[in-house]
Each structure stands twice: as C-alpha cells, then as structure tokens.
Design an enzyme around this catalytic site. Structure first.
Site, PDB file in Angstrom:
ATOM      1  N   CYS A 164      46.088  28.745 -10.453  1.00  0.00           N
ATOM      2  CA  CYS A 164      46.378  29.920  -9.622  1.00  0.00           C
ATOM      3  C   CYS A 164      47.712  30.568 -10.009  1.00  0.00           C
ATOM      4  CB  CYS A 164      46.393  29.481  -8.166  1.00  0.00           C
ATOM      5  SG  CYS A 164      47.074  30.672  -7.013  1.00  0.00           S
ATOM      6  N   CYS A 190      50.156  30.981  -7.147  1.00  0.00           N
ATOM      7  CA  CYS A 190      50.718  29.686  -6.753  1.00  0.00           C
ATOM      8  C   CYS A 190      51.876  29.313  -7.675  1.00  0.00           C
ATOM      9  CB  CYS A 190      49.643  28.611  -6.794  1.00  0.00           C
ATOM     10  SG  CYS A 190      48.211  28.952  -5.734  1.00  0.00           S
TER      11      CYS A 190
END
Length: 105
Positions: A28, A31
């Site tokens: 991600c 993230c």
C-alpha cells in the site's frame, strides 16, 4: 510497533486500555507514506499501545470491523471501540494526531 500475530492476540489486546490498531499492507503506497512519522507519533502518544495489523493476513477481521480502506486506525479500550479513522485516503501526521487526540477526550 508490534505486529498482530493471531486472533487470540487481537482478542487479548483489545481488552487493554488505550490500544490503537493500525491496518496496513506492505503493498500500500499510502501506508508507506506514513511510515516515516509513525515512530514519532508513537513516542508522542505513549499512553497508547499501537499494533500493526496486516490487512492481507487478517482480511476476516477487517471485514468484521468494516475496515475496507487502508491505512486505517481503530481505537479500543477495555474491549470497547473508542474511535475509528477508517478510509482509503492518504493520511497526514496531523490528521492521525487529531484522531488520537479525539480518543483522549
């Protein structure tokens, strides 16, 4: 940040006071964006215990908690959810701190 290892551990840690679960995944990009300032956030909010929850490893838990976007944060204290910052958008340090401050009040 300790990584959640099992559902048994999840059931145990949410019973403690001031726990924040951070739902994330290695793939991600949003993230990874928050990675550089996470240690600072943890240090500045030491009354909370943070746990990293790998979204791919705990997909059933994500569904149970309605966490469909990452990175996301869910707070617990003594088994009760105390707040959530759950969406798929990129988050800034200030936005995450605002969420944590909301858990403190």
């Amino acid at each position: 940040m300790e990584k959640l290892q099992s559902m048994d551990q999840y059931n145990e840690v949410i019973q403690k006071e001031n726990v924040i679960l951070m739902f994330s995944a290695d793939w991600c990009p949003d993230c990874r964006f928050i990675d550089p300032f996470l240690p600072e956030l943890q240090a500045e909010n030491d009354k909370f215990t943070f746990f990293y929850v790998d979204r791919d490893q705990f997909i059933d838990l994500c569904a149970e908690l309605n966490v469909f976007g990452i990175p996301s944060f869910v707070g617990f204290s003594k088994g009760q959810e105390t707040g959530r910052y759950v969406n798929k958008d990129r988050k800034t340090k200030e936005q995450i701190q605002e969420f944590i401050d909301g858990l403190s009040s």
